[in-house]
Design a protein around this motif. Structure first.
Motif, PDB file in Angstrom:
ATOM      1  N   ILE A 189       0.874  -1.124   0.037  1.00  0.00           N
ATOM      2  CA  ILE A 189       0.042   0.052  -0.111  1.00  0.00           C
ATOM      3  C   ILE A 189       0.795   1.093  -0.069  1.00  0.00           C
ATOM      4  O   ILE A 189       2.036   1.322   0.418  1.00  0.00           O
ATOM      5  CB  ILE A 189      -1.041  -0.019   1.111  1.00  0.00           C
ATOM      6  N   THR A 190       0.292   2.322  -0.610  1.00  0.00           N
ATOM      7  CA  THR A 190       1.070   3.524  -0.752  1.00  0.00           C
ATOM      8  C   THR A 190       0.881   4.479   0.409  1.00  0.00           C
ATOM      9  O   THR A 190      -0.168   4.627   0.999  1.00  0.00           O
ATOM     10  CB  THR A 190       0.798   4.323  -1.986  1.00  0.00           C
ATOM     11  N   VAL A 191       1.942   4.818   0.873  1.00  0.00           N
ATOM     12  CA  VAL A 191       1.624   5.535   2.300  1.00  0.00           C
ATOM     13  C   VAL A 191       2.765   6.935   2.332  1.00  0.00           C
ATOM     14  O   VAL A 191       3.781   6.801   1.582  1.00  0.00           O
ATOM     15  CB  VAL A 191       2.348   5.070   3.669  1.00  0.00           C
ATOM     16  N   GLY A 242       6.012  -1.012   8.850  1.00  0.00           N
ATOM     17  CA  GLY A 242       5.371  -1.525   7.587  1.00  0.00           C
ATOM     18  C   GLY A 242       6.238  -2.526   6.678  1.00  0.00           C
ATOM     19  O   GLY A 242       5.628  -3.404   6.352  1.00  0.00           O
ATOM     20  N   GLY A 243       7.553  -2.263   7.130  1.00  0.00           N
ATOM     21  CA  GLY A 243       8.186  -3.418   6.549  1.00  0.00           C
ATOM     22  C   GLY A 243       8.119  -3.313   5.078  1.00  0.00           C
ATOM     23  O   GLY A 243       7.872  -2.301   4.301  1.00  0.00           O
ATOM     24  N   ASP A 244       8.326  -4.609   4.235  1.00  0.00           N
ATOM     25  CA  ASP A 244       8.287  -4.844   2.957  1.00  0.00           C
ATOM     26  C   ASP A 244       6.898  -4.661   2.239  1.00  0.00           C
ATOM     27  O   ASP A 244       6.623  -4.468   1.042  1.00  0.00           O
ATOM     28  CB  ASP A 244       8.796  -6.154   2.212  1.00  0.00           C
ATOM     29  N   ALA A 245       5.802  -4.663   3.108  1.00  0.00           N
ATOM     30  CA  ALA A 245       4.374  -4.665   2.606  1.00  0.00           C
ATOM     31  C   ALA A 245       4.024  -3.047   2.385  1.00  0.00           C
ATOM     32  O   ALA A 245       2.915  -2.841   1.766  1.00  0.00           O
ATOM     33  CB  ALA A 245       3.374  -5.074   3.724  1.00  0.00           C
ATOM     34  N   VAL A 246       4.750  -2.114   2.804  1.00  0.00           N
ATOM     35  CA  VAL A 246       4.402  -0.585   2.485  1.00  0.00           C
ATOM     36  C   VAL A 246       5.450   0.099   1.659  1.00  0.00           C
ATOM     37  O   VAL A 246       6.858   0.148   1.843  1.00  0.00           O
ATOM     38  CB  VAL A 246       4.446  -0.026   3.882  1.00  0.00           C
ATOM     39  N   SER A 273      -5.565  -1.928   9.854  1.00  0.00           N
ATOM     40  CA  SER A 273      -6.927  -1.458   9.268  1.00  0.00           C
ATOM     41  C   SER A 273      -6.935  -1.241   7.858  1.00  0.00           C
ATOM     42  O   SER A 273      -7.949  -1.811   7.418  1.00  0.00           O
ATOM     43  CB  SER A 273      -7.484  -0.040  10.045  1.00  0.00           C
ATOM     44  N   ALA A 274      -5.878  -0.634   7.425  1.00  0.00           N
ATOM     45  CA  ALA A 274      -5.848  -0.427   5.910  1.00  0.00           C
ATOM     46  C   ALA A 274      -5.454  -1.608   5.140  1.00  0.00           C
ATOM     47  O   ALA A 274      -5.948  -1.786   4.079  1.00  0.00           O
ATOM     48  CB  ALA A 274      -4.969   0.719   5.496  1.00  0.00           C
ATOM     49  N   ASP A 275      -4.597  -2.569   5.760  1.00  0.00           N
ATOM     50  CA  ASP A 275      -4.159  -3.608   5.080  1.00  0.00           C
ATOM     51  C   ASP A 275      -4.276  -4.829   5.769  1.00  0.00           C
ATOM     52  O   ASP A 275      -3.307  -5.350   6.244  1.00  0.00           O
ATOM     53  CB  ASP A 275      -2.683  -3.294   4.346  1.00  0.00           C
ATOM     54  N   PRO A 276      -5.447  -5.239   6.103  1.00  0.00           N
ATOM     55  CA  PRO A 276      -5.634  -6.492   7.019  1.00  0.00           C
ATOM     56  C   PRO A 276      -4.955  -7.798   6.726  1.00  0.00           C
ATOM     57  O   PRO A 276      -4.469  -8.792   7.505  1.00  0.00           O
ATOM     58  CB  PRO A 276      -7.035  -6.702   7.181  1.00  0.00           C
ATOM     59  N   GLY A 277      -4.609  -7.979   5.403  1.00  0.00           N
ATOM     60  CA  GLY A 277      -3.740  -9.178   4.883  1.00  0.00           C
ATOM     61  C   GLY A 277      -2.400  -9.140   5.576  1.00  0.00           C
ATOM     62  O   GLY A 277      -2.031 -10.279   5.573  1.00  0.00           O
ATOM     63  N   HIS A 278      -2.084  -8.038   5.920  1.00  0.00           N
ATOM     64  CA  HIS A 278      -0.506  -8.124   6.665  1.00  0.00           C
ATOM     65  C   HIS A 278      -0.608  -7.866   8.068  1.00  0.00           C
ATOM     66  O   HIS A 278       0.638  -7.445   8.333  1.00  0.00           O
ATOM     67  CB  HIS A 278       0.277  -7.077   5.652  1.00  0.00           C
ATOM     68  N   TYR A 325       2.502  -6.417  10.390  1.00  0.00           N
ATOM     69  CA  TYR A 325       2.572  -5.533  10.979  1.00  0.00           C
ATOM     70  C   TYR A 325       2.698  -5.424  12.559  1.00  0.00           C
ATOM     71  O   TYR A 325       3.494  -4.695  13.184  1.00  0.00           O
ATOM     72  CB  TYR A 325       1.271  -4.488  10.532  1.00  0.00           C
ATOM     73  N   ARG A 326       1.940  -6.482  13.179  1.00  0.00           N
ATOM     74  CA  ARG A 326       2.032  -6.409  14.814  1.00  0.00           C
ATOM     75  C   ARG A 326       3.430  -6.932  15.044  1.00  0.00           C
ATOM     76  O   ARG A 326       4.120  -6.506  16.194  1.00  0.00           O
ATOM     77  CB  ARG A 326       0.913  -7.361  14.803  1.00  0.00           C
ATOM     78  N   ALA A 327       3.971  -7.834  14.255  1.00  0.00           N
ATOM     79  CA  ALA A 327       5.327  -8.398  14.692  1.00  0.00           C
ATOM     80  C   ALA A 327       6.323  -7.355  14.390  1.00  0.00           C
ATOM     81  O   ALA A 327       7.344  -7.265  15.174  1.00  0.00           O
ATOM     82  CB  ALA A 327       5.491  -9.413  13.855  1.00  0.00           C
TER      83      ALA A 327
END
Length: 314
Positions: free
Chosen positions: A38-40, A55-59, A160-165, A169-171
């Motif tokens: 996702i773009t931030v 965010g790591g690699d997912a953002v 909330s914006a990207d529940p698939g990851h 995000y929590r880790a």
């Protein structure tokens, strides 16, 4: 603030170009979706660094304010507006630091979520007569405990914006929170090596209030007598600061990486103390250059503590 006419003209021109290009125009969002990101947009170097860690690699992140740029007087560019328009989240420091952001978001046609990282932070009192700081001191990140709250706000927004990851995000947040706790403990340990009466601080501007409160330092004064860098010392205030430095036995004036050191150097000469600057300048409103240890929040704060302890404890 209102955007300059030349900027609004550029925005309108970009909008016309985008419309004429049709649905095939690539604003970055479609590419991000293809990559599973996702773009931030993150406003300051600090909140951008928190977002990268959580965010790591997912953002995919666009950082608006670059290192060693004063955020107090920042003016957004057409590229900033375009990036905000294409983003899913905009992450800000809050507490009035980004006075330019609301108008920029409106100009960009942004329809995503604004993440105010200051939510839940206990604010120091600001200056009720200053538009930027009337709601509180915006330099909240200088207490690592506040930084952890800021990072947690980012984690919640990303989940909330990207529940698939969400699990990632929590880790990531838990791992980064542990590093922030370690930084806080190390800062406390280093200042504990100094006698309480030696922990005196004079800085370029009043940016370190949360830091001073957290580690029980004594704030003697600042070259710019405000939380905002646009203020200036009067002749009377200069004489008063020089007298206070001499009377308290303060050993140094600390310049900041994003501010010119000339005023600090002049006051230091009158006071008979040293200026800590150059490569040793503190990171007050910014982080260091990308790719350096000080280019991260953890590295910049460690640098600040090591520099202060060495200068006032020597």
């Amino acid at each position: 603030m209102n955007l300059p006419i030349r900027m609004l003209g550029t925005v309108l021109a970009m909008a016309t170009i985008g419309a004429s290009a049709g649905c095939g125009a690539d604003t970055g969002t479609s590419t991000a979706a293809q990559r599973g990101t996702i773009t931030v947009v993150a406003t300051t170097p600090e909140v951008a660094d928190f977002t990268r860690n959580v965010g790591g690699d997912a953002v995919r992140i666009t950082q608006i304010i670059k290192p060693n740029v004063d955020p107090h007087d920042y003016e957004p560019t057409p590229a900033d507006i375009q990036a905000i328009g294409a983003a899913k989240l905009v992450v800000k420091n809050g507490v009035g630091l980004e006075g330019w952001l609301d108008d920029t978001i409106s100009s960009a046609g942004f329809t995503g979520t604004v993440v105010d990282t200051s939510q839940g932070v206990a604010l120091r009192k600001g200056d009720p007569d200053d538009e930027e700081t009337k709601d509180g001191d915006p330099h909240i990140w200088h207490n690592p405990r506040n930084a952890k709250t800021m990072a947690e706000n980012i984690e919640k927004a990303l989940v909330s914006a990207d529940p698939g990851h969400a699990d990632a995000y929590r880790a990531n947040f838990q791992a980064y929170a542990a590093k922030l706790d370690k930084l806080d403990a190390e800062n406390e340990r280093k200042f504990a090596t100094l006698p309480a009466d030696d922990r005196k601080l004079v800085t370029n501007h009043d940016a370190f209030g949360y830091y001073i409160d957290r580690y029980q330092l004594q704030f003697i004064g600042s070259v710019i007598p405000s939380m905002d860098t646009s203020a200036e010392l009067s002749a009377t205030q200069i004489n008063d600061l020089v007298a206070k430095i001499k009377a308290t036995g303060t050993r140094a004036i600390f310049s900041e990486s994003s501010l010119p050191p000339k005023a600090a150097e002049a006051i230091a000469r009158q006071s008979g103390v040293k200026v800590v600057g150059g490569e040793d300048a503190l990171y007050g409103d910014s982080l260091g250059p990308e790719g350096t240890p000080q280019g991260t929040y953890l590295g910049a704060e460690e640098h600040n503590t090591d520099t202060i302890v060495a200068a006032i404890g020597g």
